[in-house]
Scaffold this active site. Structure first.
Site, PDB file in Angstrom:
ATOM      1  N   LYS A   1       0.835  -1.197   0.000  1.00 21.82           N
ATOM      2  CA  LYS A   1       0.000   0.000   0.000  1.00 21.82           C
ATOM      3  C   LYS A   1       0.876   1.256   0.000  1.00 21.82           C
ATOM      4  O   LYS A   1       0.670   2.175  -0.767  1.00 21.82           O
ATOM      5  CB  LYS A   1      -0.914  -0.039   1.231  1.00 21.82           C
ATOM      6  CG  LYS A   1      -1.847   1.141   1.333  1.00 21.82           C
ATOM      7  CD  LYS A   1      -2.696   1.037   2.579  1.00 21.82           C
ATOM      8  CE  LYS A   1      -3.391   2.361   2.845  1.00 21.82           C
ATOM      9  NZ  LYS A   1      -4.100   2.387   4.119  1.00 21.82           N
TER      10      LYS A   1
ATOM     11  N   GLU B   1      10.937  -4.490   3.888  1.00 19.17           N
ATOM     12  CA  GLU B   1      10.990  -5.894   3.476  1.00 19.17           C
ATOM     13  C   GLU B   1      10.594  -6.039   2.001  1.00 19.17           C
ATOM     14  O   GLU B   1      11.268  -6.701   1.214  1.00 19.17           O
ATOM     15  CB  GLU B   1      10.033  -6.746   4.330  1.00 19.17           C
ATOM     16  CG  GLU B   1      10.456  -6.926   5.772  1.00 19.17           C
ATOM     17  CD  GLU B   1       9.931  -5.853   6.703  1.00 19.17           C
ATOM     18  OE1 GLU B   1       9.572  -4.744   6.226  1.00 19.17           O
ATOM     19  OE2 GLU B   1       9.889  -6.111   7.913  1.00 19.17           O
TER      20      GLU B   1
ATOM     21  N   GLY C   1      -4.246  -1.950   5.333  1.00 21.77           N
ATOM     22  CA  GLY C   1      -3.484  -3.063   4.763  1.00 21.77           C
ATOM     23  C   GLY C   1      -4.070  -4.416   5.141  1.00 21.77           C
ATOM     24  O   GLY C   1      -4.223  -5.307   4.306  1.00 21.77           O
ATOM     25  N   ARG C   2      -4.409  -4.591   6.417  1.00 20.72           N
ATOM     26  CA  ARG C   2      -4.883  -5.906   6.876  1.00 20.72           C
ATOM     27  C   ARG C   2      -6.321  -6.197   6.459  1.00 20.72           C
ATOM     28  O   ARG C   2      -6.848  -7.262   6.770  1.00 20.72           O
ATOM     29  CB  ARG C   2      -4.696  -6.032   8.396  1.00 20.72           C
ATOM     30  CG  ARG C   2      -5.311  -4.912   9.213  1.00 20.72           C
ATOM     31  CD  ARG C   2      -4.826  -4.944  10.665  1.00 20.72           C
ATOM     32  NE  ARG C   2      -5.288  -3.793  11.432  1.00 20.72           N
ATOM     33  CZ  ARG C   2      -4.656  -2.631  11.500  1.00 20.72           C
ATOM     34  NH1 ARG C   2      -3.535  -2.451  10.806  1.00 20.72           N
ATOM     35  NH2 ARG C   2      -5.120  -1.639  12.229  1.00 20.72           N
TER      36      ARG C   2
ATOM     37  N   GLU D   1      -3.206  -6.649  15.296  1.00 23.20           N
ATOM     38  CA  GLU D   1      -2.727  -5.328  14.854  1.00 23.20           C
ATOM     39  C   GLU D   1      -3.885  -4.323  14.954  1.00 23.20           C
ATOM     40  O   GLU D   1      -3.670  -3.133  15.156  1.00 23.20           O
ATOM     41  CB  GLU D   1      -2.182  -5.381  13.420  1.00 23.20           C
ATOM     42  CG  GLU D   1      -1.321  -4.175  13.064  1.00 23.20           C
ATOM     43  CD  GLU D   1      -0.641  -4.275  11.703  1.00 23.20           C
ATOM     44  OE1 GLU D   1      -1.320  -4.130  10.679  1.00 23.20           O
ATOM     45  OE2 GLU D   1       0.594  -4.486  11.664  1.00 23.20           O
TER      46      GLU D   1
ATOM     47  N   HIS E   1      -2.575 -33.179  18.537  1.00 24.10           N
ATOM     48  CA  HIS E   1      -1.370 -33.917  18.917  1.00 24.10           C
ATOM     49  C   HIS E   1      -0.241 -32.965  19.248  1.00 24.10           C
ATOM     50  O   HIS E   1       0.923 -33.339  19.270  1.00 24.10           O
ATOM     51  CB  HIS E   1      -0.983 -34.876  17.789  1.00 24.10           C
ATOM     52  CG  HIS E   1      -2.075 -35.856  17.501  1.00 24.10           C
ATOM     53  ND1 HIS E   1      -2.196 -37.057  18.150  1.00 24.10           N
ATOM     54  CD2 HIS E   1      -3.158 -35.757  16.689  1.00 24.10           C
ATOM     55  CE1 HIS E   1      -3.286 -37.683  17.723  1.00 24.10           C
ATOM     56  NE2 HIS E   1      -3.885 -36.901  16.841  1.00 24.10           N
TER      57      HIS E   1
ATOM     58  N   LYS F   1      10.664  -0.244  13.698  1.00 19.59           N
ATOM     59  CA  LYS F   1      11.193   0.084  12.362  1.00 19.59           C
ATOM     60  C   LYS F   1      12.264   1.163  12.484  1.00 19.59           C
ATOM     61  O   LYS F   1      13.331   1.069  11.889  1.00 19.59           O
ATOM     62  CB  LYS F   1      10.072   0.597  11.460  1.00 19.59           C
ATOM     63  CG  LYS F   1       9.084  -0.437  10.998  1.00 19.59           C
ATOM     64  CD  LYS F   1       8.120   0.194   9.985  1.00 19.59           C
ATOM     65  CE  LYS F   1       6.891  -0.649   9.759  1.00 19.59           C
ATOM     66  NZ  LYS F   1       5.852   0.026   8.978  1.00 19.59           N
TER      67      LYS F   1
HETATM   68  O1  F6P Z   1       3.303  -3.813   9.938  1.00 19.50           O
HETATM   69  C1  F6P Z   1       2.793  -2.582   9.619  1.00 19.50           C
HETATM   70  C2  F6P Z   1       2.141  -2.550   8.274  1.00 19.50           C
HETATM   71  O2  F6P Z   1       1.914  -1.221   7.952  1.00 19.50           O
HETATM   72  C3  F6P Z   1       0.849  -3.360   8.171  1.00 19.50           C
HETATM   73  O3  F6P Z   1      -0.236  -2.705   8.705  1.00 19.50           O
HETATM   74  C4  F6P Z   1       0.759  -3.583   6.696  1.00 19.50           C
HETATM   75  O4  F6P Z   1      -0.158  -4.594   6.373  1.00 19.50           O
HETATM   76  C5  F6P Z   1       2.192  -3.934   6.396  1.00 19.50           C
HETATM   77  O5  F6P Z   1       2.965  -3.109   7.252  1.00 19.50           O
HETATM   78  C6  F6P Z   1       2.610  -3.742   4.961  1.00 19.50           C
HETATM   79  O6  F6P Z   1       2.435  -2.424   4.557  1.00 19.50           O
HETATM   80  P1  F6P Z   1       2.492  -2.031   3.024  1.00 19.50           P
HETATM   81  O7  F6P Z   1       1.358  -2.692   2.322  1.00 19.50           O
HETATM   82  O8  F6P Z   1       2.368  -0.535   2.992  1.00 19.50           O
HETATM   83  O9  F6P Z   1       3.812  -2.478   2.477  1.00 19.50           O
END
Ligand code: F6P
Length: 551
Positions: free
Chosen positions: A207, A213, A268-269, A354, A385, A513
């Site tokens: 987003k 990452e 995002g979630r 979250e 199990h 972060k």
């Molecule tokens: O972990 C924080 C966060 O902003 C989440 O809410 C989100 O889903 C994730 O990082 C990834 O964010 P983006 O879609 O902006 O890369």
């Protein structure tokens, strides 16, 4: 204008009554509630277009439910639900509306100002997915791209990864799907080792398009392609970008024609319903994806219209809050007796924790009550199990949701009947347990002498009286998955209203972060200088890394 409301946990009358009722409920065995009420199952179960919600195995009765519902109503739950669907900026710390529900609604139900954006994005996403499914999306060397790698993290990974696995039965088997999220280079390296650069399509889902990452893995993917194919403009054919930050996607080198949009009113979630669901749409096709949306929309309609006492997400929220805030549970588990839902709990963990892992109210005042309950779980019967021992005999009470289908998509003999039986048996065992007298009798019957039976019996006692819900569907379909996801989304939202917190920001993830940037610089510095802002532990760990690192 806001309707007058009293936050649930500041409503003294409600709190007093619930505390008294909880004390009383702790003294009533759950099985006794069934003995005294032969209609309990039908009284405390609901059906939403084929999805059964059985909440009868909880420490609840009419008195408890009516006070919970009264408190929810006085807290303005119905008003908050309407405010969300009406596009009010209920995400107050980011001044944003929360409109992911619009993404799964029929166009005619969507507010006019969003209709064009959503319609256009849906058409674009469908045309992308159809081209890939038809082998009409070609790479730099002219070959059709059939290995799909979604690069994203959090909501840009967990939702699509969960759903592609959940609906694998309906997926195009000639296409391969991979999901890369971790900054650990092993994740991308191992994935790339399974891919052919000429036939790989990367979907970079972010987003913000600033997430470390995702950008690191996307750069690694680009370097891998460039190394294999050469540095040419056609490399862009191997990338689709999904983001609300179009400039950053373009700067990365993804052609404008390969970009799908996102908006600030989708968290995002909660974004699986948007273009972030592209990999799912590629896997199951446009029609399947729309059935998934329909499942979600059916829950929204129910959530908006059903009275609180017949409203499944509201009851899920009230029961969860009752168990944790009043009956003493300190975690929740979800166990899916459906192998296809293997990743469902990981997905739920972000969506739930979250969202509601907050300690201040919407007005910034601290919450003097517990909020989100740690959520864990997995796939039955494997979990039986592994950790069901704790559910049955551990000192903590863990309320459970069991999710199970009546039919298997891969029937073999009577295996599925065993699976279903195991699921019901677990919830029954949690409720009834096994008392000392029964255990001793069994031991005597097996020929054990009274002294040895006395010694062993306490270890075999199962206290029972532990609550669980059941969600039962006929067969796992895209529609059912849409229902399940939306049910939990709306449950989480209803809980946030009860706890008076904002479910739609996530400030807590920022500090880690920020710190990681300065720590990373310290790790890579060639000098032995101390980490300036460091505590002893941080400095010691940095020094240890520097001593052993091969970088
Ligand atoms: O972990 C924080 C966060 O902003 C989440 O809410 C989100 O889903 C994730 O990082 C990834 O964010 P983006 O879609 O902006 O890369």
């Amino acid at each position: 204008m806001n309707a007058p409301s009293t936050p649930f946990f500041e409503n003294e009358d409600i709190q007093k009554k619930l505390k008294t009722l909880a004390k009383k409920a702790k003294g009533i065995p759950m099985s006794a509630r069934f003995e005294s009420d032969s209609d309990r199952f039908s009284r405390y179960s609901l059906n939403l277009k084929g999805l059964l919600f059985d909440y009868s195995k909880n420490h609840i009765d009419e008195d408890i439910l009516s006070i919970l519902i009264k408190g929810a109503s006085e807290a303005g739950l119905q008003h908050s639900v309407a405010a969300m669907f009406d596009g009010e900026k209920i995400n107050n710390t980011e001044n944003r509306a929360v409109l992911h529900s619009a993404l799964r609604a029929p166009l005619s139900d969507i507010a006019s100002e969003l209709q064009d954006d959503i319609a256009q994005a849906r058409d674009q996403t469908s045309s992308f997915s159809q081209r890939v499914r038809d082998r009409q999306w070609f790479g730099a060397t002219g070959k059709a791209l059939t290995q799909i790698v979604n690069i994203g993290i959090g909501g840009s990974d967990l939702g699509p990864a969960m759903a592609v696995e959940a609906l694998a039965h309906y997926a195009n088997k000639d296409l391969e799907f991979h999901f890369v999220s971790n900054i650990d280079p092993t994740h991308i390296a191992e994935t790339l080792s399974k891919c052919n650069p000429e036939t790989t399509l990367f979907i970079v889902s972010s987003k913000s398009f600033t997430t470390l990452e995702t950008l690191s893995n996307a750069k690694a993917a680009k370097a891998w392609l460039t190394h294999a194919i050469g540095n040419c403009d056609d490399i862009g054919k191997h990338f689709i970008g999904i983001s609300s930050n179009i400039d950053a996607v373009t700067d990365f080198g993804i052609p404008a024609d390969n970009i799908l949009p996102m908006w600030d009113w989708v968290g995002g979630r909660y974004s699986l319903w948007s273009a972030i669901g592209l990999s799912l749409e590629i896997a199951i096709g446009v029609e399947g994806f729309y059935q998934f949306l329909d499942g979600g929309h059916c829950v929204d309609t129910h959530f908006r219209q059903a009275p609180l006492e017949e409203n499944i997400p509201v009851l899920m929220a009230l029961i969860s809050m009752w168990n944790s805030n009043f009956m003493g549970a300190d975690s929740n588990a979800v166990v899916c007796y459906e192998q296809y839902l293997h990743r469902f709990v990981s997905y739920l963990q972000q969506m739930d924790m979250e969202s509601n892992g907050k300690g201040v109210q919407k007005n910034g005042e601290p919450c003097n009550w517990q909020t989100a309950i740690p959520l864990w779980g997995g796939t039955g019967s494997d979990t039986q199990h592994s950790y069901h021992q704790l559910f049955h005999q551990g000192s903590r009470m863990v309320p459970l949701d069991f999710i199970v289908g009546v039919n298997s998509l891969n029937p073999i003999g009577d295996q599925h009947a065993f699976l279903f039986a195991n699921c019901i048996a677990q919830s029954k065992a949690l409720m009834t347990g096994k008392d000392t007298a029964t255990i001793k009798q069994e031991l005597f019957d097996q020929g054990m002498n009274p002294e040895d039976a006395d010694t062993l019996a306490p270890h075999k006692v199962i206290p029972g009286n532990r609550p669980s819900n059941m969600l039962v569907y006929k067969t796992l379909t895209p529609f059912v998955l849409g229902q399940l996801v939306a049910l939990y989304e709306q449950k989480v939202f209803a809980l946030s209203v009860l706890w008076n917190i904002n479910a739609f920001d996530q400030w807590g993830v920022e500090l880690g972060k920020q710190l990681s940037n300065s720590i990373k610089s310290a790790l890579l510095e060639s000098t032995e200088t101390d980490y300036k802002n460091g505590d002893g532990s941080t400095a010691g760990l940095i020094a240890h890394f520097k001593k052993l690192s091969k970088q």
